[in-house]
Design a protein around this motif. Structure first.
Motif, PDB file in Angstrom:
ATOM      1  N   GLY A   1      -6.775   0.239  -2.707  1.00 39.72           N
ATOM      2  CA  GLY A   1      -5.446  -0.075  -1.962  1.00 39.72           C
ATOM      3  C   GLY A   1      -5.584   0.058  -0.599  1.00 39.72           C
ATOM      4  N   ASP A   2      -6.138   1.442  -0.119  1.00 41.45           N
ATOM      5  CA  ASP A   2      -6.422   1.352   1.458  1.00 41.45           C
ATOM      6  C   ASP A   2      -7.372   0.405   2.316  1.00 41.45           C
ATOM      7  OD1 ASP A   2      -4.685   3.807   1.171  1.00 41.45           O
ATOM      8  OD2 ASP A   2      -6.240   5.255   1.190  1.00 41.45           O
TER       9      ASP A   2
ATOM     10  N   ASP B   1       0.914  -1.230  -0.033  1.00 38.66           N
ATOM     11  CA  ASP B   1       0.036   0.093  -0.134  1.00 38.66           C
ATOM     12  C   ASP B   1       0.821   1.350  -0.004  1.00 38.66           C
ATOM     13  OD1 ASP B   1      -2.457   1.321   0.178  1.00 38.66           O
ATOM     14  OD2 ASP B   1      -2.157   1.720   2.226  1.00 38.66           O
TER      15      ASP B   1
ATOM     16  N   ARG C   1      -5.502  -2.892   2.495  1.00 36.10           N
ATOM     17  CA  ARG C   1      -4.691  -2.781   3.775  1.00 36.10           C
ATOM     18  C   ARG C   1      -5.269  -2.923   4.750  1.00 36.10           C
ATOM     19  NH1 ARG C   1       0.498   1.130   5.384  1.00 36.10           N
ATOM     20  NH2 ARG C   1       0.216   0.558   7.486  1.00 36.10           N
TER      21      ARG C   1
END
Length: 237
Positions: free
Chosen positions: A204-205, A162, A208
């Motif tokens: 992506g966040d 990330d 994660r």
């Protein structure tokens, strides 16, 4: 907690309830992963039909979110799970929320694909979309695999990825903003790419976030809001 522990309860009904929750989480993950892939393809190929399908898939994802939440609430009320089982329920409920938001971000990309199919292609940004898109697709696939396998090490790798996506996103933003300043005629179309890249960065966040829940599930340690070095120490220590 490891995979061999899962489902080792004296109550067969409790085992079945936990297995059902896990299976529905993986089903939802598969649907959301397909949304991400299809949204990217729709944007890169200017495929309006595929973009529409991505947006329509949101309803099924939302229904699965509600179903899993209800299953988790039922287990909490009837079984009062402790220790590892409670961590599993907490991790699932938080992961489900992130998966639903990934679906939302995919729908945003599909909406940008529809706009670009009407306005014409953007003169810049598709290389960045393809590169960052492939990266976050891999992150999502790996974080779901980590959840399925109770693999904290793989989850740690997702968290590290990330940081790379964030760097690539910032670089792409600088490049596209500079281009718009040089060619104001392209602003509208380039903005659609920028919003798509923002959605990818958010995917992506959320990937994660799910990886952090895997670490919490397996190690019993909260690794939110800490540095990668601290996270690695908690996982490896």
């Amino acid at each position: 907690m490891d995979r061999t522990y899962f489902g080792q309860h004296s109550s067969s009904q409790f085992n079945e309830a936990l297995e059902s929750i896990r299976n529905h989480l993986m089903e939802m993950g598969g649907l959301v992963e397909k949304q991400v892939v299809d949204a990217l393809d729709a944007l890169l190929r200017a495929d309006s039909d595929l973009a529409e399908k991505v947006m329509q898939a949101e309803d099924k994802v939302d229904k699965l979110e509600i179903q899993i939440d209800e299953e988790c609430a039922r287990v909490l009320a009837l079984r009062q799970p402790a220790a590892s089982d409670l961590r599993l329920i907490i991790a699932v409920t938080k992961a489900v929320s992130d998966l639903e938001r990934i679906g939302d971000e995919s729908a945003k990309i599909a909406a940008m694909a529809l706009q670009l199919s009407e306005e014409g292609e953007s003169p810049r940004g598709y290389v960045e979309v393809r590169h960052i898109g492939n990266h976050v697709r891999n992150m999502l696939r790996d974080t779901l695999d980590a959840f399925a396998r109770f693999d904290a090490d793989k989850a740690l790798d997702v968290a590290a990825e990330d940081n790379e996506v964030d760097l690539e996103y910032r670089s792409a933003m600088r490049s596209l903003v500079t281009f718009m300043m040089e060619d104001p005629r392209a602003i509208s179309r380039v903005l659609n790419i920028i919003w798509s890249l923002r959605a990818l960065e958010r995917i992506g966040d959320h990937s994660r976030n799910i990886a952090e829940q895997v670490i919490f599930l397996v190690k019993g340690k909260d690794v939110r809001h800490i540095s990668m070095d601290e996270m690695e120490e908690k996982v490896k220590g």
